[in-house]
Design an enzyme around this catalytic site. Structure first.
Site, PDB file in Angstrom:
ATOM      1  CB  CYS A 126      -0.876   0.040   1.249  1.00 54.08           C
ATOM      2  SG  CYS A 126      -2.020  -1.348   1.382  1.00 54.08           S
TER       3      CYS A 126
ATOM      4  N   GLY B 100      -0.597   0.556  -4.723  1.00 57.29           N
ATOM      5  CA  GLY B 100      -1.905  -0.018  -4.420  1.00 57.29           C
ATOM      6  C   GLY B 100      -2.942   0.535  -5.355  1.00 57.29           C
TER       7      GLY B 100
ATOM      8  CG  ASN C 244       3.394   0.141   3.000  1.00 56.11           C
ATOM      9  OD1 ASN C 244       4.477   0.652   2.801  1.00 56.11           O
ATOM     10  ND2 ASN C 244       3.066  -1.011   2.462  1.00 56.11           N
ATOM     11  N   GLY C 245       2.032  -2.482   4.786  1.00 61.48           N
ATOM     12  CA  GLY C 245       2.758  -3.617   5.354  1.00 61.48           C
ATOM     13  C   GLY C 245       1.811  -4.732   5.744  1.00 61.48           C
TER      14      GLY C 245
ATOM     15  CB  CYS D  62      11.476  -4.599   1.555  1.00 64.74           C
ATOM     16  SG  CYS D  62      10.891  -5.412   0.065  1.00 64.74           S
TER      17      CYS D  62
ATOM     18  CE1 TYR E 173       7.005  -5.019 -11.068  1.00 66.97           C
ATOM     19  CE2 TYR E 173       6.084  -5.139  -8.869  1.00 66.97           C
ATOM     20  CZ  TYR E 173       5.902  -5.086 -10.227  1.00 66.97           C
ATOM     21  OH  TYR E 173       4.650  -5.105 -10.746  1.00 66.97           O
TER      22      TYR E 173
ATOM     23  CG  ASP F 187      10.570  -9.207 -16.721  1.00 67.39           C
ATOM     24  OD1 ASP F 187      10.322  -8.108 -16.180  1.00 67.39           O
ATOM     25  OD2 ASP F 187       9.684 -10.029 -17.043  1.00 67.39           O
ATOM     26  CG  ASP F 188      10.478  -6.846 -12.487  1.00 65.71           C
ATOM     27  OD1 ASP F 188       9.982  -7.599 -11.647  1.00 65.71           O
ATOM     28  OD2 ASP F 188       9.817  -6.357 -13.430  1.00 65.71           O
TER      29      ASP F 188
ATOM     30  CB  CYS G 144       6.546 -11.366   0.666  1.00 66.70           C
ATOM     31  SG  CYS G 144       6.682  -9.918   1.736  1.00 66.70           S
TER      32      CYS G 144
ATOM     33  CB  CYS H  16      13.700  -8.196   4.627  1.00 69.54           C
ATOM     34  SG  CYS H  16      12.661  -9.648   4.322  1.00 69.54           S
TER      35      CYS H  16
ATOM     36  CB  CYS I 244      10.844 -13.132  -1.454  1.00 70.09           C
ATOM     37  SG  CYS I 244      11.677 -11.585  -1.766  1.00 70.09           S
TER      38      CYS I 244
HETATM   39  S1  SF4 Z   1      10.198 -11.180   1.747  1.00 68.62           S
HETATM   40 FE1  SF4 Z   1      10.956 -10.147  -0.108  1.00 68.62          FE
HETATM   41  S2  SF4 Z   1       9.278  -8.776  -0.725  1.00 68.62           S
HETATM   42 FE2  SF4 Z   1       8.886  -9.402   1.405  1.00 68.62          FE
HETATM   43  S3  SF4 Z   1       9.785  -7.773   2.653  1.00 68.62           S
HETATM   44 FE3  SF4 Z   1      11.352  -9.383   2.441  1.00 68.62          FE
HETATM   45  S4  SF4 Z   1      12.544  -8.779   0.612  1.00 68.62           S
HETATM   46 FE4  SF4 Z   1      10.648  -7.593   0.603  1.00 68.62          FE
END
Ligand code: SF4
Length: 539
Positions: free
Chosen positions: A41, A68, A142-143, A283, A289, A392-393, A429, A480, A483
């Site tokens: 968001c 969003g 957001n989150g 993140c 992206y 591509d991303d 995620c 983080c 993913c």
């Molecule tokens: S899991 Fe991936 S998309 Fe989710 S917060 Fe961590 S780095 Fe970002």
């Protein structure tokens, strides 16, 4: 160089290809996969008594539309009363001149929503609202929170179940936070003090922007998973998910809201409280992206990061080719970097129909089966007879890339070498980004060579996680990357990691679930459109 698919496919690849075929047949690339990972968001807040805060919020939300696109909303206070106005749709669909003119005040919060918890219903659009002992509270989030069961239990205990009367069908983690802060604000405890009690209870990722009648608040989780920044106006203050939203309203960047910090903005200026020790885990996917390229996160410009990832990708995974083309638009900076580092000319090979994914009109089955062509059209004259590097991303399910490779070959490309500016996405995620379930992520079950075979490319390579991390200029320990590597920075119950789509899917004792998949159109059809809810927000 790996050779094109000519032999019988291994069983795992065959199964993946069959899955992609089925998805193609029901037109899935036309909606789900083409959107890519869906953002969480966008939040925006402004305290500026001499400004048109509604219009300023509108433009701020407009700058955050990419975060969003399912619903948009705004709360505005004139110092005595909060009015909340929200609706399903894009910012430009939800607000018009007359609506904005009716939203007069000195402070506002705005929200653009994609549902990571709760269904796509009007009730779940934000800002969420609660009356308090001294007025009202409107909040945008957001989150994604990971302890909603615990929070719902606490809210039930605190209010003896009475909070349910205010929920009006709302099923989001965000609304629990609104309920908790409102419940703890009493005659003896200010909203500020109540927020400082609630914030340490929250686990997961959160950037919160909230307000009462005369004060704006902004809080960021102790890990600072998603960005939140503070900006300065000539006579006021702005908080926003991304620096790009500050730019668009003419606010000067001051600093990031620190992980574990609550900011309070009122006529006395900006106050800062620490509610938790900072343990930054930003993140990494924001750089790949999610964020706008013109945004800066933790001092690093997103566009520069993406170009550098492209250079890294060229060094790590060269290809003999005639032209580098991006998958527009999120692949463009990395393709520029790849071309620069490889010396292969950069060119346009695909034209994006930018607005197709942003309509609420469902395509007919025949239109859906056009699949990727709904969104991308090849420039035949540009690519015919060429060996292409296509940048591509990310790859989520693989539908898009497979359709893309096929389309480029049909348009005359001699070879298609796919380069991805993120490592393989293998894990879902739980902090606010909706990739897909683990079973749907093509890289969770297949290796790179198998994915290459499944999408039919001549070669496939992803940037390394080290290369992406270096390009972000952030220390690995402050990111983080779950993913990609499955190392979840904020602990999760094993059950959720292994199977569940969202932590909110566990049964909540006090949160009523609408159930099922997003029901936006049905929900919209059931009620009057464009209902101002000032009555809800009366102080
Ligand atoms: S899991 Fe991936 S998309 Fe989710 S917060 Fe961590 S780095 Fe970002």
């Amino acid at each position: 160089m790996p050779e094109p698919v000519t032999r019988p496919l291994p069983a795992a690849v065959r199964a993946a290809v069959d899955r992609l075929d089925r998805a193609d047949a029901d037109g899935r690339p036309a909606d789900a996969d083409l959107r890519g990972p869906r953002e969480e968001c966008g939040v925006f807040g402004v305290w500026a008594p001499r400004e048109d805060v509604a219009k300023m919020s509108y433009y701020g939300m407009y700058a955050l539309q990419h975060r969003g696109q399912e619903a948009a909303g705004m709360a505005v206070s004139d110092g005595t009363r909060i009015v909340v106005y929200k609706e399903l749709g894009l910012v430009s669909q939800v607000f018009d001149e007359s609506t904005l003119a009716s939203l007069e005040g000195s402070l506002a919060v705005g929200h653009t929503r994609y549902s990571t918890t709760g269904s796509t219903t009007w009730d779940n659009a934000q800002p969420s609202y609660r009356p308090t002992v001294s007025g009202g509270l409107a909040l945008g989030h957001n989150g994604n929170l990971t302890n909603t069961t615990e929070l719902a239990r606490r809210l039930g205990e605190l209010t003896d179940g009475r909070d349910a009367a205010h929920r009006r069908g709302t099923t989001t983690d965000s609304d629990l936070v609104t309920g908790l802060i409102a419940a703890l604000a009493t005659d003896d405890r200010t909203l500020e003090a109540a927020a400082l009690e609630v914030l340490p209870m929250l686990q997961g990722a959160f950037c919160l922007v909230f307000m009462d009648e005369d004060t704006l608040y902004a809080a960021r989780d102790p890990h600072g998973v998603h960005p939140l920044v503070l900006g300065r106006l000539d006579a006021g203050w702005v908080v926003a998910s991304e620096t790009a939203a500050l730019d668009i309203v003419g606010a000067a960047f001051v600093r990031e809201v620190e992980p574990g910090e609550l900011l309070v903005v009122d006529e006395h200026g900006v106050r800062s409280h620490r509610f938790a020790l900072a343990d930054p885990k930003g993140c990494l996917f924001e750089y790949v992206y999610l964020a706008r390229p013109d945004t800066t996160i933790a001092g690093r410009n997103v566009y520069e990061t993406r170009v550098e990832v492209g250079r890294t990708l060229a060094r790590e995974s060269p290809a003999a080719a005639d032209m580098v083309i991006p998958v527009p638009e999120s692949g463009t900076p990395a393709a520029i970097g790849y071309a620069e580092a490889s010396g292969i000319p950069y060119g346009a090979g695909l034209v994006k129909n930018a607005y197709v994914g942003r309509t609420f009109i469902q395509p007919s089955q025949s239109i859906r089966q056009l699949g990727i062509r709904l969104k991308l059209n090849p420039l035949r004259e540009s690519i015919r007879g060429k060996r292409l590097v296509v940048v591509d991303d990310s790859i989520v399910r693989g539908n898009t890339q497979r359709a893309l490779v096929r389309m480029l070959r049909e348009a005359g490309a001699l070879e298609v070498h796919v380069r991805i500016s993120s490592p393989p996405v293998r894990w879902p995620c739980f902090y606010g980004i909706d990739f897909a379930s683990r079973a749907e992520l093509i890289a969770s079950g297949l290796g790179v060579e198998e994915i290459r075979q499944a999408i039919g490319a001549d070669s496939l390579a992803y940037v390394s996680i080290e290369g992406l991390t270096l390009a972000s200029e952030q220390p690995a320990g402050r990111l983080c990357r779950a993913c990609f590597d499955g190392a979840y920075a904020i602990p999760l119950p094993p059950r959720e990691v292994l199977g569940r789509r969202h932590p909110e899917d566990v049964e909540l004792p006090f949160v009523e679930h609408n159930g099922g998949d997003p029901a936006g159109d049905d929900a919209l059809a059931d009620r009057e459109p464009l209902v101002p809810v000032g009555a809800l927000g009366s102080a």
